[in-house]
Design a protein around this motif. Structure first.
Motif, short mmCIF file in Angstrom:
data_model
loop_
_atom_site.label_atom_id
_atom_site.label_comp_id
_atom_site.label_asym_id
_atom_site.label_seq_id
_atom_site.Cartn_x
_atom_site.Cartn_y
_atom_site.Cartn_z
N ILE A 172 0.84 -1.20 0.00
CA ILE A 172 0.00 0.00 0.00
C ILE A 172 0.87 1.25 0.00
CG2 ILE A 172 -1.61 1.36 1.39
CD1 ILE A 172 -2.86 -1.21 2.34
N THR A 173 0.54 2.18 -0.87
CA THR A 173 1.22 3.48 -0.90
C THR A 173 0.45 4.47 -0.04
OG1 THR A 173 1.97 3.04 -3.17
CG2 THR A 173 2.06 5.33 -2.38
N MET A 174 1.16 5.18 0.84
CA MET A 174 0.52 6.14 1.74
C MET A 174 1.26 7.47 1.75
SD MET A 174 -0.53 4.02 5.18
CE MET A 174 -1.27 5.51 5.87
N GLU A 175 0.55 8.49 2.12
CA GLU A 175 1.17 9.78 2.42
C GLU A 175 0.36 10.43 3.53
OE1 GLU A 175 0.21 13.30 1.88
OE2 GLU A 175 -0.80 13.37 -0.07
N LYS A 176 0.93 11.45 4.16
CA LYS A 176 0.20 12.18 5.19
C LYS A 176 0.46 13.67 5.05
CE LYS A 176 2.94 13.64 8.90
NZ LYS A 176 2.81 14.82 9.78
N THR A 177 -0.63 14.42 5.01
CA THR A 177 -0.58 15.88 5.03
C THR A 177 -1.75 16.33 5.89
OG1 THR A 177 0.36 15.94 2.79
CG2 THR A 177 -0.54 17.99 3.66
N PRO A 178 -1.53 16.66 7.16
CA PRO A 178 -2.64 16.94 8.07
C PRO A 178 -3.47 18.17 7.74
CG PRO A 178 -0.51 17.33 9.13
CD PRO A 178 -0.23 16.64 7.85
N LYS A 213 -8.75 5.38 0.93
CA LYS A 213 -9.03 5.23 2.36
C LYS A 213 -8.38 6.40 3.10
CE LYS A 213 -9.63 0.24 2.37
NZ LYS A 213 -9.28 -1.04 3.03
N LEU A 214 -9.16 7.03 3.97
CA LEU A 214 -8.71 8.24 4.64
C LEU A 214 -8.58 7.99 6.14
CD1 LEU A 214 -11.18 10.66 2.81
CD2 LEU A 214 -8.88 9.98 2.08
N ILE A 215 -7.53 8.52 6.72
CA ILE A 215 -7.28 8.37 8.16
C ILE A 215 -7.15 9.75 8.78
CG2 ILE A 215 -5.74 7.43 9.93
CD1 ILE A 215 -4.86 5.31 7.93
N VAL A 216 -7.89 9.96 9.88
CA VAL A 216 -7.84 11.23 10.59
C VAL A 216 -7.45 10.96 12.04
CG1 VAL A 216 -9.07 13.37 11.13
CG2 VAL A 216 -9.78 12.00 9.15
N VAL A 217 -6.35 11.55 12.47
CA VAL A 217 -5.92 11.43 13.87
C VAL A 217 -6.45 12.66 14.60
CG1 VAL A 217 -3.99 11.06 15.44
CG2 VAL A 217 -3.81 10.31 13.05
N ASP A 241 -17.52 4.68 6.06
CA ASP A 241 -16.72 3.46 6.17
C ASP A 241 -15.38 3.56 5.43
OD1 ASP A 241 -17.56 3.31 3.55
OD2 ASP A 241 -18.68 1.44 3.77
N GLN A 242 -15.15 4.67 4.73
CA GLN A 242 -13.85 4.90 4.10
C GLN A 242 -12.97 5.86 4.89
OE1 GLN A 242 -15.51 4.74 -0.40
NE2 GLN A 242 -13.49 5.64 -0.23
N PHE A 300 -8.30 -1.65 9.06
CA PHE A 300 -8.91 -0.71 8.13
C PHE A 300 -8.25 -0.78 6.76
CE2 PHE A 300 -8.90 3.74 6.44
CZ PHE A 300 -10.26 3.84 6.16
N LEU A 301 -6.94 -0.95 6.74
CA LEU A 301 -6.20 -1.00 5.47
C LEU A 301 -6.20 -2.40 4.85
CD1 LEU A 301 -3.10 1.20 6.41
CD2 LEU A 301 -5.13 1.88 5.11
#
Length: 382
Positions: free
Chosen positions: A187-193, A213-217, A281-282, A305-306
């Motif tokens: 899986i390729t990921m990046e993060k930009t808050p 798929k989106l992740i929010v901390v 759910d995404q 989730f991933l």
């Protein structure tokens, strides 16, 4: 006499030309023979065909795996051009997963010219991210990224690309060029808050991939605001006090929602924008507090989730009492454990308790709405 001399001089020239032509033909024949023998060497035994006229999956998988292995071995054994990035990039475009049962696939295969979509993953390819950590600033996104990168099936960009908020005009090709190379199944990921609070980001990500798929901390918005201010203070020591920036009017107690440190914490407002494009759910919401107190537990949710196997567990973490954060245990072959940098875990300035309480009162209705929207109670008002 002169005619005889001309003939004797011309004869060696004709013989020479014939010899050159014969040598050229011989060399071409040897090259063709070598090419054909090499082609046969890289092809496994013929594929069996089922009663329905389709290639058996087991034989097809074996053929693909063996051909990839032999091609990779051949490339690694060569030098110069074979190792060039441009060559590998072109080769990856040619060798992608294919299905011999598709119309026309059989003829191309028997002609010794495999379809242009044959899978070749030895070097990996740069792909647009399938998962993005979109927020929030000072919530714990860096910790999450560092933790999830421990997983062998995750490849992530270290720096924040800021594509969907600052560099969108550069185009998706530029964005993909920033991504790390991944193999099939990774899986390729990046993060930009800052994406979470950028109004255009949701539509732009949806345009790239509606299945992303989106992740929010998320973190207690009051603590998050103070942490945000602390970071700014470390860079600009002459900025006004936290208390003066919090209020439009300290006497009336009117909160200044235009200040980004306050505005970011109104999570329910920002989430409404994202739900116009992505179903719930995404989107996964990670607790910044639990990421500190129980990193393995939160990482378990992220891996589920991933769609990843749960590999990151308690054995990967230890708590650093000095920094007040969990660290990754010493990797094999490394001399020291991996902790977040010195910019993480800064000491917060003392804030007037009355100001803190007014902020808690301000955020409470927004928090309650956020709990309802996500179906999770993060306990910020307990």
């Amino acid at each position: 006499m002169a005619q005889s001399t001309v003939f004797s001089d011309a004869l060696p020239t004709k013989v020479y030309r014939k010899i050159v032509v014969m040598l050229c033909v011989l060399l071409m024949s040897l090259y063709l023979l070598y090419y054909l023998s090499d082609l046969c060497h890289t092809m496994p035994s013929p594929l069996r065909v089922s009663a329905q006229g389709k290639y058996l999956a087991a034989d097809l998988a074996g053929w693909q795996a063996l051909r990839r292995k032999r091609l990779l071995h051949k490339l690694q054994a060569q030098g110069g051009y074979w190792k060039g990035e441009r060559y590998f990039r072109d080769l990856r475009l040619q060798f992608q997963p294919f299905n011999l049962n598709q119309r026309g696939g059989t003829a191309r295969f028997l002609a010794g010219n495999p379809p242009s979509t044959l899978s070749f993953s030895g070097d990996g390819a740069r792909k647009l991210p399938q998962a993005i950590i979109i927020g929030v600033k000072k919530g714990g996104t860096r910790a999450l990224l560092e933790f999830v990168r421990v997983h062998p099936d995750v490849r992530a960009v270290g720096a924040e690309p800021h594509f969907f908020d600052r560099h969108y005009d550069e185009g998706l090709r530029w964005y993909r060029g920033l991504m790390p190379k991944t193999l099939d199944g990774q899986i390729t990921m990046e993060k930009t808050p800052s994406y979470f609070v950028t109004k255009e980001a949701a539509a732009r990500i949806y345009a790239m991939s509606k299945d992303a798929k989106l992740i929010v901390v998320v973190r207690d918005p009051v603590t998050r605001a103070i942490s945000d201010y602390t970071q700014t203070l470390s860079k600009k020591p002459d900025i006004p006090s936290f208390e003066s920036l919090t209020f439009k009017n300290r006497t009336t107690g009117l909160i200044d929602t235009s200040w980004s440190a306050i505005q970011i914490g109104i999570y329910a407002k920002h989430l409404e924008n994202w739900l116009q494009y992505f179903p719930m759910d995404q989107i996964l919401f990670v607790s910044g507090e639990r990421l500190i107190s129980d990193p393995a537990g939160e990482l378990g949710k992220v891996q589920d989730f991933l769609g990843l196997k749960r590999i990151i567990t308690d054995k990967h973490f230890y708590f650093n009492k000095t920094k007040g954060f969990p660290c990754l245990k010493k990797p094999e072959g490394s001399s020291k454990p991996h902790c977040l940098g010195k910019t993480k875990g800064r000491t917060h300035p003392n804030i007037d308790p009355e100001v803190v309480q007014r902020l808690r009162d301000f955020y409470r209705p927004f928090n309650m709405k956020f709990y309802q929207m996500t179906g999770q109670n993060f306990g910020w008002d307990n």
